[in-house]
Design a protein around this motif. Structure first.
Motif, PDB file in Angstrom:
ATOM      1  N   ILE A 169      74.987 -15.211 -69.094  1.00  8.64           N
ATOM      2  CA  ILE A 169      75.635 -13.900 -69.248  1.00  8.64           C
ATOM      3  C   ILE A 169      74.640 -12.873 -69.786  1.00  8.64           C
ATOM      4  N   CYS A 170      73.925 -13.262 -70.846  1.00 14.41           N
ATOM      5  CA  CYS A 170      72.989 -12.337 -71.487  1.00 14.41           C
ATOM      6  C   CYS A 170      71.793 -12.015 -70.580  1.00 14.41           C
ATOM      7  N   LEU A 171      71.355 -12.989 -69.808  1.00 18.97           N
ATOM      8  CA  LEU A 171      70.265 -12.750 -68.856  1.00 18.97           C
ATOM      9  C   LEU A 171      70.708 -11.761 -67.780  1.00 18.97           C
ATOM     10  N   SER A 172      71.957 -11.872 -67.378  1.00 15.55           N
ATOM     11  CA  SER A 172      72.505 -10.934 -66.393  1.00 15.55           C
ATOM     12  C   SER A 172      72.539  -9.512 -66.954  1.00 15.55           C
ATOM     13  N   ASP A 173      72.915  -9.380 -68.229  1.00 14.75           N
ATOM     14  CA  ASP A 173      72.969  -8.056 -68.871  1.00 14.75           C
ATOM     15  C   ASP A 173      71.592  -7.403 -68.933  1.00 14.75           C
ATOM     16  N   VAL A 174      70.578  -8.195 -69.238  1.00 15.64           N
ATOM     17  CA  VAL A 174      69.212  -7.682 -69.344  1.00 15.64           C
ATOM     18  C   VAL A 174      68.731  -7.133 -68.008  1.00 15.64           C
ATOM     19  N   GLY A 175      69.223  -7.707 -66.911  1.00 14.29           N
ATOM     20  CA  GLY A 175      68.846  -7.247 -65.579  1.00 14.29           C
ATOM     21  C   GLY A 175      69.149  -5.773 -65.337  1.00 14.29           C
ATOM     22  N   ASP A 176      70.143  -5.235 -66.055  1.00 12.79           N
ATOM     23  CA  ASP A 176      70.495  -3.816 -65.900  1.00 12.79           C
ATOM     24  C   ASP A 176      69.370  -2.897 -66.371  1.00 12.79           C
ATOM     25  N   TYR A 177      68.452  -3.436 -67.193  1.00 19.77           N
ATOM     26  CA  TYR A 177      67.352  -2.622 -67.726  1.00 19.77           C
ATOM     27  C   TYR A 177      66.008  -2.948 -67.075  1.00 19.77           C
ATOM     28  N   GLU A 178      65.974  -3.908 -66.188  1.00 26.40           N
ATOM     29  CA  GLU A 178      64.691  -4.373 -65.664  1.00 26.40           C
ATOM     30  C   GLU A 178      64.523  -4.191 -64.160  1.00 26.40           C
ATOM     31  N   GLY A 179      65.451  -3.508 -63.526  1.00 29.34           N
ATOM     32  CA  GLY A 179      65.286  -3.188 -62.116  1.00 29.34           C
ATOM     33  C   GLY A 179      65.845  -4.233 -61.165  1.00 29.34           C
ATOM     34  N   ILE A 180      65.960  -3.832 -59.893  1.00 25.85           N
ATOM     35  CA  ILE A 180      66.592  -4.659 -58.873  1.00 25.85           C
ATOM     36  C   ILE A 180      65.825  -5.957 -58.614  1.00 25.85           C
ATOM     37  N   LYS A 181      64.476  -5.890 -58.670  1.00 25.79           N
ATOM     38  CA  LYS A 181      63.678  -7.086 -58.389  1.00 25.79           C
ATOM     39  C   LYS A 181      63.948  -8.172 -59.436  1.00 25.79           C
ATOM     40  N   ALA A 182      63.922  -7.782 -60.710  1.00 27.03           N
ATOM     41  CA  ALA A 182      64.174  -8.742 -61.789  1.00 27.03           C
ATOM     42  C   ALA A 182      65.607  -9.260 -61.729  1.00 27.03           C
TER      43      ALA A 182
END
Length: 314
Positions: A169-182
């Motif tokens: 869940i938390c890794l998914s949330d971080v994706g919102d700040y790291e761009g589409i590739k991440a």
């Protein structure tokens, strides 16, 4: 000390006795042999006084070690009891919707090595991040903080289904700040951890629900994101609404009405599959769900809007 006294009484040389005087008569043979044998005895035994002191110190060391073990075991039991008490408080605050109080409680123990405490802290950090009054800057800090706690929980106990779930869940949330590739790259890792959480605990409705969200997200991925995904990855993640629906229903079977969002997503998935009758059924359940949290209120509003929207079209 009783053990030390018993050992002292068993020593071969007592106070006031001359070294060698208690040996049985005739054991040593002639006088010359006697002197040599006593010398050999001292070579083996050393000075009797030193030997007694050494043995006494050994007894005291043993007693000290035993005492240390008892104290250490008592400390472990006390520490375990304290952790259990904290977890009970945390679960009570979570069920009561006391998000900020829960976060304040658990941050006192952020250096803990206990996986159960750490994944709860990850969840609490994330919940505070999602409060409407949390600023965007603070939200970002909390999202990354939550990921760090979840990562530590997983490191401490890889057999904890909740640690796998909250790490994903938390890794998914971080994706919102790291761009589409991440975000796309992380999708594979997220899926693995949701699947592992379900494997470890097939009766956890939330993990099953989250796997449904994963499928729903990639089923509705916009065309431009699909194109980027194909450019970046040989086999980009993909799914279907049918798969998502299967997970949402499975979660509902495991624990009926456990989560307002599962009801909402059942309704939305049926809308995607053009089944308005069943969509209305589940959206109505989401709208009427008792609002315990801020998220529940948001879901009630969205469900009501969707019901109004497709009712007007009819």
């Amino acid at each position: 000390m009783a053990l030390a006294a018993r050992l002292w009484r068993l020593l071969p040389f007592r106070r006031g006795a001359a070294p060698g005087s208690r040996l049985p008569a005739g054991t040593l043979g002639s006088r010359g042999h006697c002197g040599r044998c006593r010398f050999r005895g001292f070579e083996v035994m050393g000075n009797p006084g030193t030997f007694k002191r050494g043995l006494l110190l050994s007894a005291l060391s043993y007693l000290g070690f035993e005492t240390y073990q008892v104290i250490s075991q008592a400390a472990v039991v006390h520490a375990t009891a304290k952790v259990e008490e904290i977890l009970e408080q945390a679960d009570y605050l979570y069920e009561s919707g006391e998000t900020e109080k829960l976060y304040q409680l658990l941050t006192q123990y952020k250096e803990s090595e206990d996986a159960e405490l750490l994944w709860r802290l990850a969840r609490a950090s994330r919940d505070v991040a999602q409060l409407s009054r949390t600023s965007e800057e603070e939200k970002k800090l909390l999202v990354y903080e939550a990921l760090e706690y979840a990562k530590r929980a997983l490191e401490k106990n890889e057999s904890s289904f909740a640690s796998h779930k909250w790490y994903a869940i938390c890794l998914s949330d971080v994706g919102d700040y790291e761009g589409i590739k991440a975000k796309i790259a992380n999708a594979y890792i997220i899926k693995e951890h949701f699947e592992k959480a379900i494997e470890l605990n097939p009766k956890d409705a939330t993990s099953i629900h989250l796997m449904g969200i994963w499928c729903y997200t990639f089923a509705e991925m916009p065309w431009y994101q699909r194109r980027i995904a194909k450019m970046l990855f040989a086999t980009p993640p993909s799914s279907t609404y049918e798969k998502a629906l299967g997970y949402f229903h499975r979660a509902e079977q495991v624990d009926p009405n456990f989560y307002s969002k599962n009801l909402l997503l059942l309704g939305k998935t049926y809308l995607k599959l053009h089944n308005k009758k069943l969509a209305a059924f589940w959206l109505m359940k989401a709208k009427d769900y008792p609002a315990h949290t801020e998220e529940d209120k948001q879901i009630q509003t969205e469900a009501a809007q969707l019901l109004t929207s497709f009712s007007e079209k009819n």
